[in-house]
Scaffold this motif. Structure first.
Motif, PDB file in Angstrom:
ATOM      1  N   ARG A  88      -8.393  -6.473  -1.313  1.00 30.12           N
ATOM      2  CA  ARG A  88      -7.092  -5.841  -1.578  1.00 30.12           C
ATOM      3  C   ARG A  88      -6.608  -6.133  -2.992  1.00 30.12           C
ATOM      4  O   ARG A  88      -6.155  -5.240  -3.703  1.00 30.12           O
ATOM      5  CB  ARG A  88      -6.076  -6.331  -0.546  1.00 30.12           C
ATOM      6  CG  ARG A  88      -6.426  -5.910   0.867  1.00 30.12           C
ATOM      7  CD  ARG A  88      -5.407  -6.378   1.874  1.00 30.12           C
ATOM      8  NE  ARG A  88      -5.374  -7.812   2.099  1.00 30.12           N
ATOM      9  CZ  ARG A  88      -6.182  -8.469   2.921  1.00 30.12           C
ATOM     10  NH1 ARG A  88      -7.133  -7.828   3.561  1.00 30.12           N
ATOM     11  NH2 ARG A  88      -6.057  -9.771   3.097  1.00 30.12           N
ATOM     12  N   ALA A 147       0.834  -1.209   0.000  1.00 26.88           N
ATOM     13  CA  ALA A 147       0.000   0.000   0.000  1.00 26.88           C
ATOM     14  C   ALA A 147       0.863   1.252   0.000  1.00 26.88           C
ATOM     15  O   ALA A 147       0.591   2.214  -0.739  1.00 26.88           O
ATOM     16  CB  ALA A 147      -0.935  -0.012   1.208  1.00 26.88           C
ATOM     17  N   VAL A 162      -5.349   2.982  -1.896  1.00 22.43           N
ATOM     18  CA  VAL A 162      -4.317   2.574  -0.948  1.00 22.43           C
ATOM     19  C   VAL A 162      -4.868   2.550   0.473  1.00 22.43           C
ATOM     20  O   VAL A 162      -4.563   1.648   1.254  1.00 22.43           O
ATOM     21  CB  VAL A 162      -3.097   3.516  -1.058  1.00 22.43           C
ATOM     22  CG1 VAL A 162      -2.180   3.392   0.122  1.00 22.43           C
ATOM     23  CG2 VAL A 162      -2.356   3.241  -2.339  1.00 22.43           C
ATOM     24  N   VAL A 169      -6.839  -0.594   0.853  1.00 23.07           N
ATOM     25  CA  VAL A 169      -5.957  -1.753   0.978  1.00 23.07           C
ATOM     26  C   VAL A 169      -5.351  -1.815   2.381  1.00 23.07           C
ATOM     27  O   VAL A 169      -5.335  -2.865   3.023  1.00 23.07           O
ATOM     28  CB  VAL A 169      -4.849  -1.715  -0.098  1.00 23.07           C
ATOM     29  CG1 VAL A 169      -3.759  -2.727   0.173  1.00 23.07           C
ATOM     30  CG2 VAL A 169      -5.453  -1.944  -1.471  1.00 23.07           C
ATOM     31  N   HIS A 170      -4.872  -0.692   2.863  1.00 23.17           N
ATOM     32  CA  HIS A 170      -4.265  -0.662   4.191  1.00 23.17           C
ATOM     33  C   HIS A 170      -5.290  -0.990   5.281  1.00 23.17           C
ATOM     34  O   HIS A 170      -5.011  -1.798   6.190  1.00 23.17           O
ATOM     35  CB  HIS A 170      -3.639   0.700   4.450  1.00 23.17           C
ATOM     36  CG  HIS A 170      -2.801   0.739   5.680  1.00 23.17           C
ATOM     37  ND1 HIS A 170      -3.333   0.899   6.934  1.00 23.17           N
ATOM     38  CD2 HIS A 170      -1.464   0.614   5.852  1.00 23.17           C
ATOM     39  CE1 HIS A 170      -2.370   0.883   7.825  1.00 23.17           C
ATOM     40  NE2 HIS A 170      -1.223   0.710   7.196  1.00 23.17           N
TER      41      HIS A 170
END
Length: 108
Positions: free
Chosen positions: A81, A15, A48, A51-52
Motif C-alpha cells: 500500500r 484509498a 487505489v 490499496v483497497h
C-alpha cells in the motif's frame, strides 16, 4: 472497534481520497492536456483498487488468525500500500515538474 479494524478503515479512507483526487484532477485537466490525463486518472484509480484490496485482505488475514494473538500484533506488511501510493505520488510530482519546466522553456 479494535486497532486492526481502525487501521483497515484508515487505509480504505485513504484509498477513497486518492480516487476522488484522481477523478477530480482528470476532470479538471482533460481540456488542458488531453487524453493522457485520462490515462493517468485510470492508473490512479487502479492503484487505489490495489490499496483497497490489500488493506481488505490484510484485515481478513488478521481476523482469521487463531485467537492466541499477542496484543502487539496487528495489520503488518503495509509495504504494498505504501509503495503504490508513494510511487503514484512521485510519478504525479515528476510529471508536474516536467510540465512546469516545459512551460518555462516555452515562454523564454
Amino acid at each position: 472497534m479494535d486497532a486492526a479494524s481502525l487501521t483497515a478503515l484508515a487505509w480504505r479512507r485513504t484509498a477513497l481520497r486518492v480516487a476522488v483526487g484522481a477523478v477530480v484532477a482528470t476532470r479538471l485537466l482533460t481540456n488542458e492536456f488531453g487524453g493522457w490525463v485520462v490515462v493517468a486518472g485510470l492508473v490512479g484509480v487502479a492503484i487505489v483498487l490495489v490499496v483497497h484490496a490489500s488493506a481488505s485482505a490484510a484485515y481478513l488475514r488478521y481476523e482469521r488468525r487463531p485467537p492466541r494473538r499477542s496484543p502487539g500484533q496487528g495489520m503488518a506488511r503495509s509495504g504494498i500500500r505504501v509503495a503504490a501510493l508513494a510511487g503514484f505520488t512521485v510519478a504525479v510530482g515528476l510529471v508536474g515538474l516536467a510540465w512546469v519546466g516545459l512551460a518555462a522553456a516555452a515562454s523564454t
